[in-house]
Design an enzyme around this catalytic site. Structure first.
Site, PDB file in Angstrom:
ATOM      1  N   LYS A 110       0.855  -1.187   0.000  1.00  0.00           N
ATOM      2  CA  LYS A 110       0.000   0.000   0.000  1.00  0.00           C
ATOM      3  C   LYS A 110       0.891   1.237   0.000  1.00  0.00           C
ATOM      4  O   LYS A 110       1.432   1.622   1.038  1.00  0.00           O
ATOM      5  CB  LYS A 110      -0.904   0.018   1.243  1.00  0.00           C
ATOM      6  N   GLU A 112       9.261   1.345  11.667  1.00  0.00           N
ATOM      7  CA  GLU A 112      10.323   2.356  11.727  1.00  0.00           C
ATOM      8  C   GLU A 112       9.652   3.726  11.648  1.00  0.00           C
ATOM      9  O   GLU A 112       8.877   3.993  10.728  1.00  0.00           O
ATOM     10  CB  GLU A 112      11.330   2.147  10.597  1.00  0.00           C
ATOM     11  N   CYS A 152      13.842  11.100   7.778  1.00  0.00           N
ATOM     12  CA  CYS A 152      13.740  10.711   9.186  1.00  0.00           C
ATOM     13  C   CYS A 152      15.073  10.954   9.875  1.00  0.00           C
ATOM     14  O   CYS A 152      15.134  11.193  11.066  1.00  0.00           O
ATOM     15  CB  CYS A 152      13.325   9.252   9.300  1.00  0.00           C
ATOM     16  N   GLU A 188       8.887  16.492  15.903  1.00  0.00           N
ATOM     17  CA  GLU A 188       9.401  16.308  14.548  1.00  0.00           C
ATOM     18  C   GLU A 188       8.661  17.268  13.601  1.00  0.00           C
ATOM     19  O   GLU A 188       7.448  17.167  13.435  1.00  0.00           O
ATOM     20  CB  GLU A 188       9.214  14.858  14.086  1.00  0.00           C
TER      21      GLU A 188
HETATM   22  P1  NAP Z   1       2.643   8.598   7.773  1.00  0.00           P
HETATM   23  O1  NAP Z   1       1.686   9.699   7.674  1.00  0.00           O
HETATM   24  O2  NAP Z   1       2.746   7.864   9.058  1.00  0.00           O
HETATM   25  O3  NAP Z   1       2.309   7.588   6.582  1.00  0.00           O
HETATM   26  C1  NAP Z   1       3.098   6.443   6.353  1.00  0.00           C
HETATM   27  C2  NAP Z   1       2.254   5.404   5.672  1.00  0.00           C
HETATM   28  O4  NAP Z   1       1.233   4.978   6.578  1.00  0.00           O
HETATM   29  C3  NAP Z   1       1.531   5.925   4.430  1.00  0.00           C
HETATM   30  O5  NAP Z   1       1.523   4.914   3.455  1.00  0.00           O
HETATM   31  C4  NAP Z   1       0.144   6.180   4.960  1.00  0.00           C
HETATM   32  O6  NAP Z   1      -0.862   6.135   3.963  1.00  0.00           O
HETATM   33  C5  NAP Z   1      -0.015   5.029   5.920  1.00  0.00           C
HETATM   34  N1  NAP Z   1      -1.095   5.183   6.896  1.00  0.00           N
HETATM   35  C6  NAP Z   1      -1.700   6.298   7.343  1.00  0.00           C
HETATM   36  N2  NAP Z   1      -2.641   5.986   8.263  1.00  0.00           N
HETATM   37  C7  NAP Z   1      -2.630   4.646   8.394  1.00  0.00           C
HETATM   38  C8  NAP Z   1      -3.352   3.728   9.193  1.00  0.00           C
HETATM   39  N3  NAP Z   1      -4.297   4.096  10.050  1.00  0.00           N
HETATM   40  N4  NAP Z   1      -3.080   2.413   9.062  1.00  0.00           N
HETATM   41  C9  NAP Z   1      -2.134   1.982   8.206  1.00  0.00           C
HETATM   42  N5  NAP Z   1      -1.414   2.813   7.422  1.00  0.00           N
HETATM   43  C10 NAP Z   1      -1.651   4.129   7.528  1.00  0.00           C
HETATM   44  O7  NAP Z   1       4.142   9.085   7.445  1.00  0.00           O
HETATM   45  P2  NAP Z   1       4.628   9.905   6.173  1.00  0.00           P
HETATM   46  O8  NAP Z   1       4.159  11.302   6.302  1.00  0.00           O
HETATM   47  O9  NAP Z   1       4.331   9.159   4.943  1.00  0.00           O
HETATM   48  O10 NAP Z   1       6.195   9.849   6.340  1.00  0.00           O
HETATM   49  C11 NAP Z   1       6.905  10.697   7.178  1.00  0.00           C
HETATM   50  C12 NAP Z   1       7.246  10.022   8.495  1.00  0.00           C
HETATM   51  O11 NAP Z   1       7.957   8.819   8.230  1.00  0.00           O
HETATM   52  C13 NAP Z   1       8.157  10.858   9.361  1.00  0.00           C
HETATM   53  O12 NAP Z   1       7.742  10.754  10.691  1.00  0.00           O
HETATM   54  C14 NAP Z   1       9.522  10.200   9.165  1.00  0.00           C
HETATM   55  O13 NAP Z   1      10.412  10.398  10.228  1.00  0.00           O
HETATM   56  C15 NAP Z   1       9.118   8.769   9.045  1.00  0.00           C
HETATM   57  N6  NAP Z   1      10.148   7.966   8.366  1.00  0.00           N
HETATM   58  C16 NAP Z   1      10.882   7.095   9.119  1.00  0.00           C
HETATM   59  C17 NAP Z   1      11.883   6.359   8.530  1.00  0.00           C
HETATM   60  C18 NAP Z   1      12.699   5.404   9.346  1.00  0.00           C
HETATM   61  O14 NAP Z   1      13.414   4.585   8.756  1.00  0.00           O
HETATM   62  N7  NAP Z   1      12.635   5.468  10.665  1.00  0.00           N
HETATM   63  C19 NAP Z   1      12.145   6.510   7.172  1.00  0.00           C
HETATM   64  C20 NAP Z   1      11.379   7.413   6.431  1.00  0.00           C
HETATM   65  C21 NAP Z   1      10.380   8.135   7.041  1.00  0.00           C
HETATM   66  P3  NAP Z   1      -1.444   7.511   3.335  1.00  0.00           P
HETATM   67  O15 NAP Z   1      -0.303   8.126   2.645  1.00  0.00           O
HETATM   68  O16 NAP Z   1      -2.517   7.009   2.446  1.00  0.00           O
HETATM   69  O17 NAP Z   1      -1.945   8.302   4.501  1.00  0.00           O
END
Ligand code: NAP
Length: 515
Positions: free
Chosen positions: A205, A286, A320, A416
C-alpha cells in the site's frame, strides 16, 4: 556465480551525457503526465471510479498521474490474492526468489534516469537526491538477493546420537507493506523485496502522495514475471484501508515505515486478536526522529557547519534522519551559528527539475501548512536567524529556516517538524550537549563533531541512537554499510540494509527424525 555486493555508484551530473540522459528522462515523465494506473491484485488490473491524484509539489497545477483508490472490499481481495499466492511462493527455492530481485535490479539500473526523473516530479527531490533514492533501491534488491543465501542452510544445530536434526527458516505468510512518501522508491523497494525474497507474499500500500512511482515499481515486478499475487499493488488512503489491512486475520506481519502516530496505532491494532486469527502478528515499525548533531569546542567547525546544513536541508529536511537539532557547545556557538547562517543563505530554492536547485518543494499542502505553523512557533521560542517564509506561489516552497537560542524544552527541540527547519541549541559543555541530545523520546540518528578521543568514546557508549556518526553528517546511511533503524519511539530498530533484517520475515522450525 554472483559477484560481490557493492553499493550502486551515484551519478555525476557534471558529465554532459548524464545531464542529457536526465533531461531526456524528465521530458518522458512530462509526456506521460496524467496517465492513470489501476490496482494490481493477483496479477489482474482492477479499476474503480475512486481515484488518487498525484500532484507535482513543484507546480501544483500539474498532475503527475492518477491511480485507482482501493476500498476495504478491494483490500480484502488483495489479502486473499496474497494468501493464494503464498501457497506456492513459500516453497519456491530461495535462489530462484533471489533471481527475481537480481533481474529487477538490473532493469532498474538500466532505467535509472527514468525512475529518478519520476522521483523529481512526484516527490520534489532534486536530481542528486532522486538519484540517491534510486541507487538505494538498487542496493536493497542486490543486497537482500545475496543475503537470503545465508539462511538456506538453516540454523546451526548440534548432532545428537540416533537422530537427524535440523532447524530451517521458513517464511511467515501474508504481509502488508506500508511505506512513507519520503523515500518512495528506496524504502518501498527495501521493505517489499526483503519480505518477498524471504518467501512471503505482500499487499503493497504505497503512500498516497507518491503512488505513481510505486506503480512503476509494480510494473518492474510484472516485467520480471514475478508470479501473480506475490506482490499486490493497492494504493488507497491509509486512514481508510490501513486499519482493515492491519487488523485482517490472514495478515501475518506488517512492515511499516512512517510517523510515530501511525506506527503506534498499527502496533496497537496488530496486537488485538481478530476472529479467526491464528498467530501473533509481527510488527516492524520504523518511525520518526528528532536527530541531533553535536558540535564540540574541540572540532572542525567549518566541516561541522557544512554537514549540519547538508543534513538539515537535504530533501527539504524531509528525512527521518535529517538534522533538526544542532547542539553547539558555548565556546564555539557564535562562530558555528554564523557559519550555518552563511551556508544556509547560499542555498537555492526552486522547482526540483532545475538541476541548479538545492531545495525543492515540501511534499504537499498539509506538510506546507504544518511546517509554516512550526516556523511561527519557532519565532516565539528562539531567534530567527535565517529564512522563515514561504518561497514562491506555484509550489510548496519554504525557505531553509534556522532558529538560534532554542531551549531544550522548546517544542521545536522536541517535536518532529519534517521540513526545512533547524533548531540550534546552546550547551554549556560537551557533557550537557550529550544530555540534551539524549533528552528526546526518539533515537534514530545522531552525530558528534569532535577531535577529542575521550569525548568520542563517551558518545560511542552513551549517545542513544540507532545510527551514530562521528565527524560527518547524520544522513545518508548506505545499504550493507550502515544498517538503519531507530531506538525508542523511532521504531523497532529493524536495521534495514543489514544482516539481521531478513530473519524478521521468517520463522525457524526445528525438525528431528529418530534414526
Ligand atoms: P505517515 O503519515 O505515518 O504515513 C506512512 C504510511 O502509513 C503511508 O503509506 C500512509 O498512507 C499510511 N497510513 C496512514 N494511516 C494509516 C493507518 N491508520 N493504518 C495503516 N497505514 C496508515 O508518514 P509519512 O508522512 O508518509 O512519512 C513521514 C514520516 O515517516 C516521518 O515521521 C519520518 O520520520 C518517518 N520515516 C521514518 C523512517 C525510518 O526509517 N525510521 C524513514 C522514512 C520516514 P497515506 O499516505 O494514504 O496516509
Amino acid at each position: 556465480m554472483v559477484i560481490e555486493y557493492k553499493n550502486e555508484p551515484l551519478t555525476d551530473f557534471s558529465i554532459p551525457a548524464n545531464k542529457a540522459a536526465m533531461e531526456k528522462a524528465l521530458k518522458a515523465v512530462n509526456t506521460a503526465k496524467g496517465t492513470h494506473y489501476p490496482l494490481v491484485i493477483g496479477g489482474q488490473k482492477i479499476d474503480v471510479e475512486a481515484k488518487i491524484t498525484s500532484i507535482n509539489p513543484s507546480n501544483t497545477s500539474e498532475i503527475i498521474g492518477t491511480t485507482a483508490r482501493a476500498n476495504s472490499d478491494l483490500a480484502e481481495k488483495a489479502v486473499e490474492a496474497a494468501a493464494q499466492a503464498f501457497k506456492s511462493w513459500q516453497y519456491v527455492c530461495p535462489a530462484e526468489r533471489a533471481r527475481y530481485l537480481f533481474k529487477a535490479a538490473a532493469i532498474m539500473r538500466r532505467e535509472k534516469f527514468d525512475f529518478s526523473a519520476l522521483l523529481v516530479e512526484e516527490a520534489g527531490k532534486n536530481w542528486v537526491e532522486a538519484d540517491a533514492d534510486t541507487a538505494e533501491a538498487i542496493d536493497f534488491l542486490e543486497y537482500y538477493a545475496r543475503q537470503i543465501g545465508k539462511y538456506t542452510k538453516g540454523m546451526e544445530v548440534y548432532s545428537y546420537p540416533g537422530e537427524e536434526n535440523e532447524c530451517v527458516y521458513i517464511p511467515l505468510g501474508v504481509g502488508v507493506v506500508i511505506p512513507p512518501w519520503n523515500f518512495p522508491l528506496a524504502i518501498l523497494t527495501g521493505m517489499t523485496a526483503a519480505a518477498v525474497v524471504a518467501g512471503n507474499t505482500v499487499v503493497m500500500k504505497p503512500a498516497s502522495a507518491t503512488p505513481i512511482i510505486a506503480a512503476k515499481f509494480m510494473a518492474l515486478w510484472e516485467e520480471v514475471s514475478l508470479p501473480a499475487g506475490v506482490v499486490n499493488y493497492l494504493p488507497g488512503s491509509g486512514g481508510t484501508i490501513g486499519d482493515y489491512l492491519v487488523s485482517h486475520p490472514k495478515v501475518r506481519f506488517i512492515n511499516f515505515t512512517g510517523s510515530k502516530e501511525v506506527g503506534l496505532r498499527i502496533n496497537k491494532l496488530a496486537s488485538e486478536l481478530a476472529p479467526g486469527q491464528k498467530w501473533l502478528k509481527r510488527v516492524i515499525a520504523e518511525m520518526g526522529g528528532k536527530d541531533a548533531m553535536i558540535v564540540d569546542s574541540e572540532s572542525d567547525i567549518e566541516a561541522a557547519a557544512q554537514d549540519i546544513v547538508t543534513a538539515a536541508f537535504g530533501f527539504q529536511g524531509q528525512k527521518c534522519s535529517a538534522c533538526s537539532r544542532a547542539i553547539v557547545v558555548k565556546d564555539v556557538y557564535d562562530a558555528v551559528v554564523a557559519k550555518i547562517v552563511e551556508k544556509t543563505k547560499a542555498l537555492k530554492v526552486g522547482p526540483a527539475s532545475n538541476p541548479a536547485v538545492n531545495l525543492g518543494p515540501v511534499i504537499d499542502e498539509n506538510a506546507y501548512k504544518k511546517i509554516l505553523s512550526y516556523i511561527e512557533i519557532g519565532k516565539s521560542e528562539g531567534k530567527l536567524v535565517c529564512g522563515g517564509s514561504k518561497a514562491g506561489s506555484y509550489g510548496y516552497f519554504i525557505e531553509p529556516t534556522v532558529f538560534a537560542d532554542i531551549k531544550p524544552a522548546a517544542r521545536l527541540a522536541n517535536e518532529e517538524v519534517f521540513g526545512p527547519v533547524l533548531a540550534v541549541i546552546p550547551a554549556e559543555d560537551f557533557e550537557q550537549a550529550l544530555a540534551i541530545a539524549n533528552d528526546t523520546e526518539y533515537g534514530l540518528t545522531g552525530a558528534v563533531f569532535s577531535n577529542n578521543r575521550a569525548k568520542l568514546e563517551q558518545a560511542r557508549r552513551e549517545f542513544q541512537v540507532g545510527n551514530l556518526y562521528f565527524n560527518r553528517k547524520c544522513t545518508g546511511a548506505l545499504v550493507g554499510v550502515q544498517p538503519f533503524g531507530g531506538f525508542n519511539l523511532s521504531g523497532t530498530d529493524s536495521k534495514g540494509g543489514g544482516t539481521d533484517y531478513l530473519p524478521l520475515f521468517m520463522q525457524a522450525k526445528s525438525i528431528c527424525e529418530k534414526l
